[in-house]
Design a protein around this motif. Structure first.
Motif, short mmCIF file in Angstrom:
data_model
loop_
_atom_site.label_atom_id
_atom_site.label_comp_id
_atom_site.label_asym_id
_atom_site.label_seq_id
_atom_site.Cartn_x
_atom_site.Cartn_y
_atom_site.Cartn_z
N PHE A 18 0.72 -0.83 -0.35
CA PHE A 18 0.10 -0.37 -0.04
C PHE A 18 1.07 1.06 0.05
O PHE A 18 1.56 1.26 1.08
CB PHE A 18 -0.57 0.03 1.33
CG PHE A 18 -2.44 1.24 1.34
CD1 PHE A 18 -3.19 1.04 0.66
CD2 PHE A 18 -2.09 2.30 2.03
CE1 PHE A 18 -4.30 2.35 0.82
CE2 PHE A 18 -2.26 3.66 1.36
CZ PHE A 18 -3.63 3.37 1.18
N VAL A 19 1.03 2.23 -0.99
CA VAL A 19 1.12 3.31 -1.24
C VAL A 19 0.18 4.26 -1.72
O VAL A 19 -0.15 4.16 -2.53
CB VAL A 19 2.47 3.48 -2.25
CG1 VAL A 19 3.10 4.59 -2.44
CG2 VAL A 19 3.21 2.33 -2.50
N PRO A 20 0.02 5.06 -0.23
CA PRO A 20 -0.67 6.12 -1.23
C PRO A 20 -0.76 6.62 -1.78
O PRO A 20 0.85 7.37 -2.25
CB PRO A 20 -0.33 7.01 0.86
CG PRO A 20 0.81 6.53 1.65
CD PRO A 20 1.17 5.29 0.65
N ASP A 21 -1.66 7.90 -2.40
CA ASP A 21 -1.72 8.91 -3.70
C ASP A 21 -1.07 10.03 -2.77
O ASP A 21 -1.56 10.35 -2.03
CB ASP A 21 -3.00 8.52 -4.09
CG ASP A 21 -3.42 6.95 -4.56
OD1 ASP A 21 -2.77 6.43 -4.93
OD2 ASP A 21 -5.24 6.90 -5.30
N GLN B 214 -3.77 11.64 -1.38
CA GLN B 214 -3.84 11.41 -0.17
C GLN B 214 -3.24 12.46 0.94
O GLN B 214 -3.41 13.03 2.20
CB GLN B 214 -3.94 10.14 0.10
CG GLN B 214 -4.61 9.17 -0.79
CD GLN B 214 -4.89 8.06 -0.97
OE1 GLN B 214 -3.99 7.46 -1.70
NE2 GLN B 214 -6.25 7.31 -0.24
N PRO C 130 -13.51 10.99 -7.77
CA PRO C 130 -14.31 10.01 -8.17
C PRO C 130 -14.52 8.97 -7.26
O PRO C 130 -13.80 8.77 -5.77
CB PRO C 130 -13.95 9.06 -9.25
CG PRO C 130 -12.89 10.40 -9.28
CD PRO C 130 -12.34 10.97 -8.74
N THR C 131 -15.44 8.30 -7.40
CA THR C 131 -15.90 7.21 -5.62
C THR C 131 -15.13 5.63 -6.17
O THR C 131 -14.72 5.74 -7.60
CB THR C 131 -17.45 6.46 -6.27
OG1 THR C 131 -17.97 8.18 -6.47
CG2 THR C 131 -18.02 5.66 -5.53
N GLY C 132 -14.68 5.86 -5.13
CA GLY C 132 -13.52 4.41 -4.73
C GLY C 132 -12.73 4.96 -5.64
O GLY C 132 -11.68 4.57 -5.48
N SER C 133 -12.45 5.93 -5.14
CA SER C 133 -10.62 6.89 -4.95
C SER C 133 -10.09 6.44 -4.03
O SER C 133 -8.36 6.34 -4.13
CB SER C 133 -10.43 8.14 -5.53
OG SER C 133 -10.78 8.57 -6.47
N GLY C 134 -10.88 6.74 -2.94
CA GLY C 134 -9.91 6.41 -1.65
C GLY C 134 -9.56 6.99 -0.59
O GLY C 134 -9.03 7.44 -0.38
N LYS C 135 -11.54 7.72 -0.16
CA LYS C 135 -11.15 9.02 0.26
C LYS C 135 -11.57 8.67 2.23
O LYS C 135 -10.61 9.02 2.98
CB LYS C 135 -12.32 9.96 0.69
CG LYS C 135 -13.21 10.17 -0.77
CD LYS C 135 -13.91 10.86 -1.27
CE LYS C 135 -15.21 10.76 -1.39
NZ LYS C 135 -15.45 9.68 -3.36
N THR C 136 -11.93 7.47 2.24
CA THR C 136 -11.52 7.03 3.34
C THR C 136 -10.11 6.69 4.41
O THR C 136 -9.82 6.65 5.26
CB THR C 136 -12.26 5.31 4.01
OG1 THR C 136 -13.25 4.86 2.67
CG2 THR C 136 -12.30 4.53 4.67
N ARG D 103 -10.41 -1.30 -6.52
CA ARG D 103 -8.78 -0.48 -6.29
C ARG D 103 -8.17 -1.74 -5.55
O ARG D 103 -8.95 -2.69 -4.59
CB ARG D 103 -9.20 0.50 -5.50
CG ARG D 103 -8.24 1.45 -6.07
CD ARG D 103 -7.70 2.66 -5.09
NE ARG D 103 -6.13 2.56 -5.58
CZ ARG D 103 -5.71 3.90 -5.31
NH1 ARG D 103 -5.86 5.11 -4.55
NH2 ARG D 103 -4.57 4.10 -5.31
#
Ligand SMILES: Nc1ncnc2c1ncn2[C@@H]1O[C@H](COP(=O)(O)OP(=O)(O)O)[C@@H](O)[C@H]1O
Ligand SMILES: [Mg+2]
Lengths: 354, 619
Positions: free
Chosen positions: A120-123, A126, A143-149, B157
């Protein structure tokens, strides 16, 4: 055009066109069958006959400009649409068809599969969002599914490490429950609490999950002098799915929450892609003590492709290109277009096409 | 050819192309349920290891939520790997399906689009079967934002290299809505600032009246209104530039001066006295009939889309969008009421003079307007009335006839006065944009004062102090019921039953248990009050059959969930939601311990009785 002629002309049109014509004119037009729709449209046309007729001509013009549905080999015979039909709708400029052939189904499907496992490497966005939260409020619109959590979790982690309370809100109880489970796994059950109208589980935990309405009510009480949950130590408020601010009934709750959010707490707004995230960020900047930073992008992390599946099971790409042709809704794949026109013809209540 | 693909064929096609797992968005719950039934006699079973994986996940979820142990969909789910997920299901069932999706156990989930924003599970593929969704009783085209939210669930993802959004048609689908949705830029979102009674009470609890305007000014609503006002201000600036050459001449306000002189002169010479034969009120009103203005036409209401003058007679005309969707062109004299309310609308240069989205939006806004609107105070100038003889005699008093700028005034007057009118119109609109929120807030204050929740100086009265704790829909009805002592002697079951009939806003028909006679008469009382409050708050549905469901559940502690479900045709998920909302309402009544101890106690007991079985499973 006499009313009779108009009626005939309407009857010759596919129902999809009639629905398009009815939009903004007839309420609940989607409920109506073809005959009923024509009846209502005719009655309506009396109010502004010229406007009505010209809209109808425009729609017919647009439709005729599409090449003949079948047979696929003989499009040359088609004459361009008559110049007599004036186009009056400026919002749906008609895009000229290019004669480019579409991609093949197999190349459309190519590349499907599971990526190799990766650490896992954060964008960058992020990291950026988390860093900017040190300086002030942050609005994220991706966009949905990008990794906001991930942003929410990391931001919460930092605030908790500084002995601050974090409140995370979602628009729905169901989502709150999911996040409660998810965050309990990440932070440990004793670190996460959930508040609902009538119940409070672990209400003294540093990370509290609730719906936005519950938070608004807490803020009302704090405003009225009754301190409830540890609002004095509140360091971060995360509003997930904050595009709900535009919800006709409940949107105001998001506005109130933001207006009354204590100034010492940072705000993190997580939103799906919206058209004007700048407005939200600018708004926050004008009313909050620190400037608000906007993080936005519209590229999907996992690329998206669009397809068309005919009721007989035949699959085709929806657009001529492998990916989505942004800004070019008219770049339909010839096969998808042929199949869909066939579908419209066959499902017409009156059955017949001009 | 069938109007849409058969679910079994759909799954086979997806499996064949390796497009699973997929979320299939269908138009209705019924469509989802029917899709599941379609698998009853199919034999497209999963290989045993996958069936076992599903069973293992389900077992885990069941251990936590026993309510779903006997769920009728379990056999189909575990053998075929497809499931349904919609509002008719219990939350615990939805959690199970989400968990299965998260583990990648399923090939497809049939869901409704209403849930698109509320589910937290992605898939490789999303199947879209519709281009419109039901929003508050009407079918509306999906917005670009909504299409992208739905399609955005495709492509996980870390689990997918690409995601697929596949359209498969069903009757009434409009492909252009979807292609625009895929390729377009999401719409800008707009504030929806509803001012409610609890908001007014709670704001006035915490802040004195003179601070309220500055608090409202912090809203996103005001931010967006300001943006629109700024556009008009820029137009004003332009107008000011255009007015430059028409600045002060020999007299400071030469436009008015010339206007009066000109008129007097014409009357004096007994030529046609006025240019247009419009009554002064029609002329005065015309300036205010700007796009977005809500107006009354006798009994019906509409929004102005544009104003213009008819070609021949040059009579003032308005194009208006009427309630019900008609667009009419009529003389402005048919406008009987000009309200102090301007709705958002995006102008367009051609018919219907605003964008199609605006039309939909305006219709919705029109429907949501309260029955009574404040009227715009319009000053009716008397300039078309014959000028009193006294003034006429004094024509000689005008400097104009001998003034050096007479020629310039005469030739500039038409343009200058038109520009000035435009200026005045913009100034009025800007004022309205700057103050509309505050006016709406004041409307609510007026009502709360009238009912005695606020003092004439807008401080909370004793009743206002407790009423502000009721922060749910229909708060005025509920607080008025409390003041009328309507629940005096009502047992917890009856109290909860009434609350649920206030909370429930779904008019889906069905056959339900009968109400007790006590509850029946209490509901009659509530209905009467709700009707009398209708000018200030929309009455709830107050369905007796709904109340009866709650009364049963609370009144009979031995009643099982299955037993309750069997007594009505309501879906399990709907019963759950009804009771969960009732809980929410009751828990607000419970906060009134200090002022209404009896009621608060009754609410507490109702909550305790209500929270059992399935309703205890989740926070
Ligand atoms: N930097 C990253 N690298 C790889 N996967 C990520 C990264 N950030 C998030 N994810 C994964 O992306 C998926 C979607 O994330 P989520 O936060 O649910 O998206 P959304 O933006 O819609 O809230 C999750 O499974 C998450 O683990
Ligand atoms: Mg999310």
């Amino acid at each position: 055009m006499t009313t009779e002629e108009l009626e005939q002309l309407l009857a010759q049109q596919p129902i999809a066109l009639l629905h398009r014509l009815a939009r903004g004119r007839v309420q609940r037009h989607f409920r109506a069958g073809k005959r009923r729709l024509i009846e209502v449209l005719l009655r309506h046309s009396a109010e502004n006959r010229p406007g009505f007729e010209s809209d109808l001509q425009t729609l017919i013009g647009e439709r005729e400009a599409r090449p003949a549905p079948a047979p696929a080999q003989a499009p040359a015979a088609r004459k361009p649409k008559p110049a007599a039909a004036p186009r009056r709708s400026p919002y749906k400029p008609f895009e000229p068809e290019s004669q480019e052939p579409g991609i093949t189904l197999s190349s459309w499907l190519e590349g499907l599969g599971v990526p190799p496992p990766q650490t896992f490497v954060p964008d960058a966005w992020q990291e950026d969002a988390i860093a900017k939260l040190r300086e002030g409020d942050v609005v994220v619109s991706v966009p949905t599914g990008s990794g906001k959590t991930y942003v929410a979790v990391e931001a919460a982690r930092r605030a908790i490490a500084e002995n601050r309370t974090v409140i995370y809100t979602s628009p729905l109880k169901a989502l709150s429950n999911t996040k409660y489970t998810e965050f309990s796994k990440i932070f440990g059950a004793d670190q996460v609490g959930i508040l609902t109208g009538d119940r409070r589980d672990n209400g003294q935990a540093p990370l509290l999950i609730m719906t936005t309405e519950i938070l608004r009510n807490l803020l009302y009480d704090a405003g009225g002098g009754e301190i409830d949950v540890r609002l004095d130590t509140l360091g971060l408020v995360i509003l997930d799915e904050s595009q709900y601010i535009a919800d006709p009934e409940r949107g105001v709750v998001w506005e109130e929450t933001i207006i009354f959010c204590p100034s010492q707490a940072k705000l993190l707004l997580l939103s799906a892609s919206i058209g004007n995230p700048h407005d939200i960020a600018d708004w926050l900047t004008t009313i909050r003590p620190t400037p608000c930073h906007l993080i936005k992008h519209s590229t999907r992390t996992v690329p998206l492709r669009a397809g068309y599946l005919h009721p007989n099971g035949k699959l085709a790409p929806l657009f001529r290109t492998v990916g989505i042709p942004h800004g070019h809704p008219g770049h339909l794949h010839p096969e998808a277009k042929r199949l869909f026109e066939q579908y419209e013809d066959e499902t017409l209540p009156s059955g017949r096409r001009r | 050819m069938p109007p849409s693909i058969h679910p079994v064929d759909l799954i086979l096609a997806l499996r064949e192309k390796h497009l699973t797992p997929a979320i299939v968005f269908l138009t209705s719950r019924r469509a989802c349920d029917e899709a599941m039934q379609a698998f009853d006699h199919s034999h497209i079973f999963l290989p045993p290891p996958r069936q076992e994986a599903i069973a293992a996940v389900l077992d885990k979820v069941i251990a936590q939520y026993p309510s779903i142990a006997e769920h009728p969909l379990i056999p189909t789910v575990s053998r075929i790997g497809v499931a349904a997920h919609h509002a008719g299901h219990l939350p615990s069932w939805k959690i199970a399906v989400e968990e299965l999706m998260r583990h990648g156990c399923l090939d497809a989930v049939f869901a409704t689009t209403t849930l698109a924003a509320g589910v937290d599970f992605p898939a490789r593929t999303v199947i879209i079967t519709q281009s419109s969704i039901r929003k508050s009783r009407d079918f509306m085209d999906l917005t670009i934002g909504e299409v992208q939210q739905i399609a955005g669930r495709a492509g996980r993802r870390g689990k997918d290299l690409v995601g697929f959004a596949i359209v498969t048609p069903s009757p009434y689908i409009d492909l252009t809505v979807l292609t625009k949705g895929f390729t377009g830029h999401p719409e800008a979102i707009n504030s929806q600032f509803l001012i409610s009674y609890p908001m007014v009470l709670n704001l006035l609890k915490a802040h004195p009246l003179d601070q309220i305007q500055s608090i409202l000014a912090k809203s996103f609503a005001q931010f967006q209104l300001n943006q629109r006002a700024e556009v008009l201000e820029r137009k004003l600036d332009e107008l000011r530039d255009q007015m430059e050459p028409f600045g002060p001449r020999v007299c400071t306000d030469w436009i008015t001066e010339w206007q009066t002189f000109d008129q007097v002169r014409r009357q004096k010479s007994h030529r046609a006295p006025v240019r247009r034969h419009e009554p002064p009120e029609v002329a005065a009103r015309f300036h205010f009939l700007t796009p977005g203005r809500v107006v009354g036409f006798g009994k019906s209401r509409g929004v102005v889309l544009r104003q213009y003058r008819s070609k021949g007679q040059k009579s003032p005309m308005v194009t208006a969008l009427r309630q019900g969707g008609g667009i009419t062109e009529s003389p402005s004299s048919t406008v009987t009421e000009v309200s102090d309310r301007i709705l958002d609308c995006v102008d367009a240069p051609v018919y219907p003079w605003c964008t199609p989205e605006s039309v939909e939006d305006l219709l919705r806004q029109l429907d949501e307007l309260p029955t009574r609107l404040p009227e715009l105070p319009i000053l009716i100038p008397k300039d078309n009335e014959p000028i009193p003889d006294a003034i006429v005699q004094t024509l000689g008093d005008f400097a104009c006839p001998t003034c050096p700028s007479r020629a310039a005034c005469q030739s500039d007057y038409p343009l200058a006065s038109k520009l000035r009118q435009e200026q005045q119109r913009h100034i009025k609109s800007i004022q309205a944009l700057r103050t509309s929120l505050w006016h709406r807030f004041q409307e609510k204050i007026d009502v709360l004062q009238q009912f005695g929740y606020l003092s004439p100086t807008s401080r909370l009265t004793d009743d206002g102090e407790w009423a502000r704790l009721i922060r749910i829909d229909h708060s005025l009805l509920i607080t008025e019921l409390l003041r009328a002592d309507a629940f005096n002697g009502a047992d917890p079951a009856m109290l909860a039953a009434v609350m649920s009939s206030i909370a429930h806003d779904d008019d889906r028909p069905g056959a339900f248990p009968r109400v007790s006679s006590g509850l029946g008469s209490l509901l009659g009382q509530v209905r009467k009050l709700a009707v009398s409050l209708a000018p200030h708050e929309d009455p709830p549905l107050l369905r007796a059959d709904i109340a009866a469901v709650t009364e049963r559940w609370i009144g009979d502690p031995s009643l099982t969930w299955i037993g309750l479900c069997k007594s009505t045709t309501m879906a399990e998920g709907d019963i759950y939601r009804l009771l969960a909302r009732t809980l929410e309402f009751l828990s607000q009544l419970r906060t009134l311990k200090g002022t209404h101890p009896g009621l608060a106690d009754s609410a507490s007991r109702a909550i305790a009785a209500l929270r059992r079985g399935v309703l205890e499973e989740l926070p």
